[in-house]
Structures are given as C-alpha cells and as structure tokens.
Design an enzyme around this catalytic site. Structure first.
Site, mmCIF file in Angstrom:
data_model
loop_
_atom_site.group_PDB
_atom_site.id
_atom_site.type_symbol
_atom_site.label_atom_id
_atom_site.label_comp_id
_atom_site.label_asym_id
_atom_site.label_seq_id
_atom_site.Cartn_x
_atom_site.Cartn_y
_atom_site.Cartn_z
ATOM 1 N N CYS A 43 0.806 -1.223 0.000
ATOM 2 C CA CYS A 43 0.000 0.000 0.000
ATOM 3 C C CYS A 43 0.841 1.276 0.000
ATOM 4 O O CYS A 43 0.291 2.384 -0.038
ATOM 5 C CB CYS A 43 -0.963 -0.012 1.172
ATOM 6 S SG CYS A 43 -1.994 -1.488 1.150
ATOM 7 N N GLU A 69 0.008 4.772 13.679
ATOM 8 C CA GLU A 69 0.255 6.053 13.025
ATOM 9 C C GLU A 69 0.061 7.210 14.009
ATOM 10 O O GLU A 69 0.808 8.195 13.982
ATOM 11 C CB GLU A 69 -0.658 6.225 11.805
ATOM 12 C CG GLU A 69 -0.293 7.452 10.966
ATOM 13 C CD GLU A 69 -1.017 7.510 9.639
ATOM 14 O OE1 GLU A 69 -1.990 6.766 9.447
ATOM 15 O OE2 GLU A 69 -0.589 8.316 8.777
ATOM 16 N N PHE A 122 1.662 -3.479 3.803
ATOM 17 C CA PHE A 122 2.079 -4.818 4.214
ATOM 18 C C PHE A 122 3.573 -4.967 3.957
ATOM 19 O O PHE A 122 4.128 -4.365 3.043
ATOM 20 C CB PHE A 122 1.355 -5.877 3.371
ATOM 21 C CG PHE A 122 -0.013 -6.243 3.860
ATOM 22 C CD1 PHE A 122 -0.645 -5.536 4.857
ATOM 23 C CD2 PHE A 122 -0.680 -7.321 3.294
ATOM 24 C CE1 PHE A 122 -1.913 -5.890 5.297
ATOM 25 C CE2 PHE A 122 -1.953 -7.683 3.715
ATOM 26 C CZ PHE A 122 -2.566 -6.965 4.707
ATOM 27 N N HIS A 125 -2.101 8.050 6.529
ATOM 28 C CA HIS A 125 -2.436 6.778 5.872
ATOM 29 C C HIS A 125 -3.827 6.369 6.347
ATOM 30 O O HIS A 125 -4.656 5.998 5.537
ATOM 31 C CB HIS A 125 -1.379 5.730 6.227
ATOM 32 C CG HIS A 125 -1.576 4.433 5.518
ATOM 33 N ND1 HIS A 125 -1.589 4.339 4.147
ATOM 34 C CD2 HIS A 125 -1.785 3.165 5.970
ATOM 35 C CE1 HIS A 125 -1.796 3.078 3.788
ATOM 36 N NE2 HIS A 125 -1.920 2.350 4.883
ATOM 37 N N HIS A 185 -9.658 2.770 0.616
ATOM 38 C CA HIS A 185 -8.230 2.474 0.528
ATOM 39 C C HIS A 185 -7.960 1.827 -0.830
ATOM 40 O O HIS A 185 -8.333 0.685 -1.080
ATOM 41 C CB HIS A 185 -7.828 1.522 1.665
ATOM 42 C CG HIS A 185 -6.350 1.304 1.763
ATOM 43 N ND1 HIS A 185 -5.447 1.899 0.915
ATOM 44 C CD2 HIS A 185 -5.609 0.542 2.618
ATOM 45 C CE1 HIS A 185 -4.214 1.514 1.246
ATOM 46 N NE2 HIS A 185 -4.298 0.697 2.276
ATOM 47 N N LYS A 199 -9.139 8.516 3.083
ATOM 48 C CA LYS A 199 -9.713 7.190 2.801
ATOM 49 C C LYS A 199 -11.161 7.128 3.282
ATOM 50 O O LYS A 199 -11.915 6.241 2.885
ATOM 51 C CB LYS A 199 -8.863 6.097 3.459
ATOM 52 C CG LYS A 199 -7.484 5.940 2.790
ATOM 53 C CD LYS A 199 -6.673 4.841 3.405
ATOM 54 C CE LYS A 199 -5.340 4.652 2.694
ATOM 55 N NZ LYS A 199 -4.380 5.752 2.904
#
Lengths: 415, 349
Positions: free
Chosen positions: A174, A318, A402, A307, A344, A339
């Site tokens: 991502c 985060e 990931f 994110h 996402h 998002k």
C-alpha cells in the site's frame, strides 16, 4: 544508459522538483474538478460492490469507480484500445489528464515510475478460475496471462503516449504509489532526468477483497479513521498520475506549476508482515527522513494526509508515530484521512493522496473526514472533521503497507 | 570512490543451493534433468526443473518469519544471505546501511493460487495465513526482518530485465550515498499455474525456479568479484518498438566485440523466441553462455543467474569482461557489463 547516468551530476539540494500536471480517477469521478470538490467537502463515495460477488463476505461495500465507455484519444490503435483492461483504462484517463494539464508534447526521454499492488488481478482470477473448472479450455487464456501482468499496464501507457521509457514498477504493497513518486522525485533531484511520469493505480478485485476480509480488516460500514470505535477499512480503487519536472525545466517552457515536492522518506518496519510496530517506529522514521530531505522541521508542516486506514492497529501506530514526530506541535497539527471519502485504493492510495495534497495547497482548504464520531483520545493532533478554508503552505502524506513498507512525501504550495 | 563493486554472489537454482552448484552445472553445459508436473485435473505432464531440496536445512529457515514463508521467499533469502556472506554480522548490528531491491515477475504465485482457490470454495473460510504472503513484497520484507534492517527496500515487478533495472537502481543509491550496500535479488517459484501459462506461449520451454543475488558496494576493491561498469537503457517492447529493434539498440550500447570475453545470453539459442537476441548478437565472436538452456525459464531468477554467472566467471579469472544480454519475456531489452576489478580501476567511472 541507466548506469552510469550520462546526465549531469548535480547537488540534490539545488534541483527543485515541481508538479506541472495531475490526473485522478477515484470513486468520486474522473478529473481534478470533481475530485477536488468531493475531497473538499468530504463526500463519501461508498456503495455496494457490483464488480464481483461479495455475498459470502462480511463486508459488502467499497468505493467503486464508474468508468466511462470511451477513452481519451491516444496513440493506441482502435483494436488495442478495445482490448484494454480496467486498470489500464483508469491509468489512461489519469495520464491523459495529467499530460494535457502539463502541456507536454512529444515525450522524448521520459522515465515512467508506477506503483501498484496487483495490476489487473481480476484477469488473473479469471485465468485461474477457467484453468480449474475447464482445464482443457484455452480460449482467451493467453490474453488473460498477458494483460493481468503488472508490466502490461505500464507498457500500454507507454504505447498510448509514445513514451520510450524506461518503465519501473514498484510494488511495495500500500506504499507503492508513494514510493513511485518518491523514486521519481529522486531521479529528478539527482539530475538523472528532467521530467518523469509517475503515479499509482489499483483496481478492486475479489482476491484482495476476500484477503482483507479474511484478516477481518474490512469494516461492514464506511470506514472511520482515527475514531475511537473504528473497526476496519473500506476498499477503493483508482489511479493518479503526476507529471514531475525539475523547476528549471518547467520554468524554461513556461509551465503552470501546481506545487512542489520537497521531501521524501522511506523506511521498513520489520515487526510483522501485516502488523506495524505498536510504537510506529518505521512510520516515525519515514516522516523524519522526509523532513530531513526537505530541510524542514515538523513545526513547518501545516497538514498531514494520514495513511489512516481505520483498522485498529494501523491508526494506533500512526497516531503514536505522528504524536512522537510532531511533539509539542501535535496539538496545532491538522490531520485527516481521505480514505474516509474514497476508500483504501492500495497501490494507488499514495498517488491519489499526493494529488489531494496538491489540491488542498492550491485551493487553500483542508480535506475533512466527515464520518468521525468520536476521535480516538490517543490522537494529540486535530482531526479535520468539517470542510474548512485554511492557510497551508506545506502538506505531508503518509503511506504504509504490508511487509512494513513506509513512505512519506512532503509538498509545498507554489506561489 | 565511484566504482560499483560486486562484493558477493548468491544463487538457488535447479542445480542446487549455492553459486558453486550453479557454476558447476553451467560449466558442464548439459540441460539439467527435468521432472514431470501433473496439475490437478490435468492429463499431460508438463516438464519442469524444480529446485532440489537443500542437502541440509539452512539455519535461517528456523527464523520465525521464515517458518511458513513461501518457496520464493526461501529462495530469495538463501541467495541473499550467500551473497552477503560475512557482511550479515555488521548489517545485523546496524553498522552497515543496507538497501534491498527484490525483483520478480510472477511473484508469490503458489500462495496466491491456494488462497484464491479457497475463496472460490468459500470466501468465509479462506485462510488469513495465506493472504499476507501473496503480496509481491513479502520476500523483501522477510529478508529485511531476518537481517533486522529498517532502511529502504523496493520490490520491482516486471519481466526478466527488471533485475538489471534493479542493479542500476542499486548503483545509483550507492552513488547518492543513501546506503552502504545493496543486495539485489531476483527470484521466482514453481507452481502449475505459471508452468501452464508458459506453455500457452512456448510449448518447448521448461519452467524453472530459484533465485540469484548480487551484493553491491561502492569503492575500489581488490577482493571484489567484479565491478558493474554499465547498465544499458531499457528498450521497451511497445506498439512502436519491436523485440528485434529493442534488442538491436541494447546491443549497440555494449562493447562491439572481443573474442576473449564472454556474452551471457537470456534465451535458449534453439528457441524461436531467441531470434531477436541471436540477430542482435550475430557479430559476436567471443564465448557465449545461455543459462536458460541448462536451468530453465525462471524470469527474474534467470536474469539474476546470468549476472551471477558473469561475475563468478570474472572472479575465477576466466574472463576480464562479460556482457549480459536480456531480451525479456514481454517488457524490455536491457544489457549489463561487468569487468574485472583491476581493469576497471584503470578506467574509473
């Protein structure tokens, strides 16, 4: 020559990098205008999934893109255009908008750096399904093999615009889109190119949807990043393309400059394949490295596009990273996760969020996340919850993925 | 300090789990024996060249992150660790800033297939253990975790030429002083889905698997295997540029001819797909080596084996210079040149 580069060697600090064109495709629609309005007002674009069967999944919504049947005119033949996959079609829409906005003519020497997690995986799924159900049936299988591959979408893009390449595709989960833009920025900063076409893309597919669902990472309802009761992410899809140039190149041709990229940082979180370190060490390292390369301090950042996937783990990590990185400045810092509007979009996310930052800097507004009910008390920063005009000079965008891929980009308003 | 040194080589291939196994097979020159793979529901076996089981289980496999990792990860990590050699210790202690560039074309296809088969059966019960391993960057992540490195790492996806793009990227990271060393890995794994897909396009191709790794540092170095002296432009196969044209342009960016040097080719000379590469190099009078003919079609791993074999030939003193030619599966034509260190020192970049 890719190495050694025949381009003149310059001090990176002296080579400024600007954005002269952007193209964006999200569930909000196609193009700058509709997306800017959607992100400025925080209009969520989720709906029941129609692209594949989700009846067996816990979550049933996503941010799907409605693609028009027609494509912009390119150098591709009519026959090739008819065969294009969904991912390429998104890419071409985004690239055409960026190319036109930049006013680029013939491409000449033009590196292309793209980010994606899975290219056109739905064709790979169709291939496997037919191979399992009808092992002897080979009809359409060769086409699926060719077109599902990640490099094919990039090659289609190059053919469409007559771009000789090189084509580099980064697949850092991502963070792919942000890494792609960061790599493009470095090519320009170090004098290895004068302009680069870059961005990210990903389409919704069954494998990814079922994958996140199997991890119980999908929320059955629209995602609520940084909410105290957040329960998972909502997937989206899309593409965003940016035309980057050295400032000198852009000014020499009298280009309209949309914004400047001033910093990039990347770091690897080795805690777990899918779960970030609870203290967000790599996220902090990426933000710190980006600030270092931009030669600015966190205090000089006005807005953070987080994110913010809305999974309990990601947002907690985060939050810890932003709190630590911003320090006392955190209470003044405005943060949101877009998002909450377009989901996402995985490998496209970093590129889409880069364009959103440029929109916000140019329009002088903050993108809200209107779905927030109760902010997580761990957040020391101010979450933007309603549309607001604001004076912002710099914006920072985080992308984490990931495998522990962490990337941060910093943008500055062009005035 | 502008030389890019090849400081370590690693390989996992159908010949075995080391560079010496690879080099022995290539030196012998005979195609390795294949195995038959019968896919579920299939009747006619497909020929493949599997990576044999390791003679002794590598210690690194006991690492928590590698316990249930896919074959591509095990190939990649083993090759990388062989390339890094004793440098692993300072890397793990943080004394060396390491960059990781992982290159692949098909990626973690075995777990992807298994996961999607479960999704087709019943998405509600699809295993969450498989899905994270399906991402292209899982092998790079596992390698970073094993080494305890937190620096920059990219996974590049594309055809076999992508490995050479990775080498160029690594060289530039070193020149920019972003890192002290970069390990570039090309890896693939075996699965019937890929084997069958290859046969749709090339019925006589034999699918192989494995990994190759090159560890690059910056400096001047007696003791290094070789120096990376050039990576050509990448010439794409597009609507406006054929494979032959792309191969010809790549060839023009590498030295014209030297009968004492080696040319390491990407294709099997007898194959129809080799035409573009054969034509591009028809004027070459030096030695030739085609690893794919011995080891099989393994995309990014094949290109990595080419480069590993090239550097190892130089390190053993057999050649002072080697050209590596990659006319890729479906993306690009790209070449590399490696030279002996002494020669390169006289001609600093």
């Amino acid at each position: 020559m890719l190495y050694p580069s025949l381009k003149s060697s310059v001090l990176p600090e002296s080579n400024r990098v600007v954005v002269t064109g952007t193209g964006i495709v999200t569930a909000l629609g196609l193009g700058w205008r509709v997306n800017a309005e959607g992100f400025r007002t925080g209009r969520a674009a989720f709906r029941p999934v129609t692209l594949f069967d989700v009846s067996g999944q816990r979550a049933k919504i996503a941010a799907e893109v409605d693609l028009p049947p027609e494509l912009p005119r390119t150098k591709l033949s009519a026959a090739t255009t008819r065969r294009l996959d969904r991912a390429t079609r998104m890419l071409l829409h985004a690239a055409h908008e960026a190319w036109t906005q930049a006013g680029w003519g013939s491409s000449g020497d033009l590196p292309v750096v793209l980010g994606t997690t899975s290219g056109e995986m739905s064709l790979g799924e169709q291939y496997l399904q037919q191979a399992l159900v009808s092992p002897l049936a080979k009809r359409r299988q060769p086409t699926r093999v060719v077109h599902y591959q990640v490099q094919q979408q990039g090659l289609n893009l190059c053919s469409a615009f007559g771009i000789p390449g090189p084509l580099t595709t980064i697949s850092n989960a991502c963070a792919s889109g942000a890494n792609a833009i960061g790599h493009a920025w470095e090519l320009l900063r170090h004098g290895r190119a004068e302009k680069v076409l870059t961005g990210g893309y990903d389409t919704l597919c069954r494998l990814t949807f079922a994958g996140f669902d199997s991890l119980q990472a999908l929320s059955p309802a629209p995602c609520r990043p940084f909410d105290a009761h957040r329960d998972g992410l909502t997937l989206g899809e899309g593409a965003a393309i940016l035309t980057l140039e050295t400032l000198a190149h852009a000014q020499n041709r009298g280009a309209d400059i949309l914004g400047e990229i001033i910093g990039y940082g990347a770091a690897t979180d080795t805690h777990h394949l899918t779960q970030p370190h609870p203290e967000g060490k790599a996220a902090w390292a990426a933000m710190t490295a980006a600030c270092l390369s931009a030669n600015i301090s966190p205090m000089q950042i006005d807005y953070v596009n987080a994110h913010g996937t809305a999974t309990p783990h990601n947002d907690a990590t985060e939050t810890a990273a932003i709190n630590r990185w911003a320090g006392e400045h955190a209470s003044h810092l405005r943060v949101s996760s877009t998002k909450s509007v377009c989901g996402h979009s995985l490998g496209a996310a970093g590129a889409i969020e880069a364009v959103i930052c440029l929109m916000a800097l140019r329009g002088q507004w903050l993108p809200p996340q209107t779905s927030l009910n109760q902010p997580d008390p761990a957040c020391h920063f101010r979450i933007v919850t309603a549309p607001a005009a604001a004076k912002i000079e710099t914006a920072l965008s985080n992308s984490f993925g990931f495998g522990g891929a962490n990337a941060t980009l910093i943008f500055r308003r062009w005035s | 300090m502008n030389q890019i040194l090849v400081c370590g080589l690693g390989a996992v291939s159908p010949a075995g789990w080391s560079v010496s196994r690879l080099q022995a097979a290539l030196a012998k020159g005979d195609p390795l024996p294949g195995q038959n793979l019968v896919r579920p529901g299939g009747k006619n076996p497909l020929r493949i060249r599997q990576v044999p089981p390791p003679e002794t289980r590598p210690e690194c496999f006991a690492h928590p992150r590698l316990r249930r990792a896919s074959a591509i990860t095990l190939h990649a990590v083993t090759a990388a660790l062989e390339a890094l050699g004793e440098e692993v210790v300072p890397i793990q202690s943080g004394a060396v800033r390491l960059g990781i560039i992982f290159c692949t074309m098909a990626g973690n296809v075995a777990y992807s297939r298994r996961f999607f088969e479960e999704v087709l059966r019943d998405p509600a019960t699809a295993s969450p253990l498989f899905f994270p391993e399906t991402v292209f960057n899982a092998p790079a992540s596992h390698l970073a975790a094993y080494l305890g490195t937190h620096g920059i790492g990219y996974t590049l996806v594309g055809d076999d030429g992508t490995f050479l793009q990775g080498l160029a990227m690594a060289a530039n990271w070193l020149l920019d002083d972003r890192v002290d060393g970069v390990v570039v890995v090309g890896a693939e794994e075996m699965d019937w889905v890929v084997t069958e897909a290859i046969h749709l396009f090339q019925r006589d191709a034999i699918h192989g698997a494995g990994a190759g790794a090159i560890y690059l540092k910056r400096g001047y170095g007696p003791g290094a295997s070789a120096t990376l002296s050039r990576i050509t432009d990448s010439f794409l196969f597009t609507q406006n540029q054929s494979r032959s044209e792309a191969a010809r342009k790549m060839r023009m960016q590498l030295p014209s001819d030297d009968s004492s040097e080696l040319l390491c080719l990407s294709s099997q000379p007898a194959h129809r797909a080799a035409t573009a590469e054969i034509l591009a190099w028809r004027d070459w009078s030096g030695h030739r080596l085609a690893p794919k003919a011995v080891l099989g079609e393994a995309f990014a791993a094949t290109a990595a084996w080419q480069c590993v074999a090239a550097c190892d030939s130089i390190a053993r003193g057999r050649f002072s210079g080697v050209n590596v030619s990659v006319v890729g599966v479906n993306q690009q034509s790209i070449g590399a040149r490696f030279q002996a260190c002494a020669e390169a020192v006289q001609d600093p970049g």
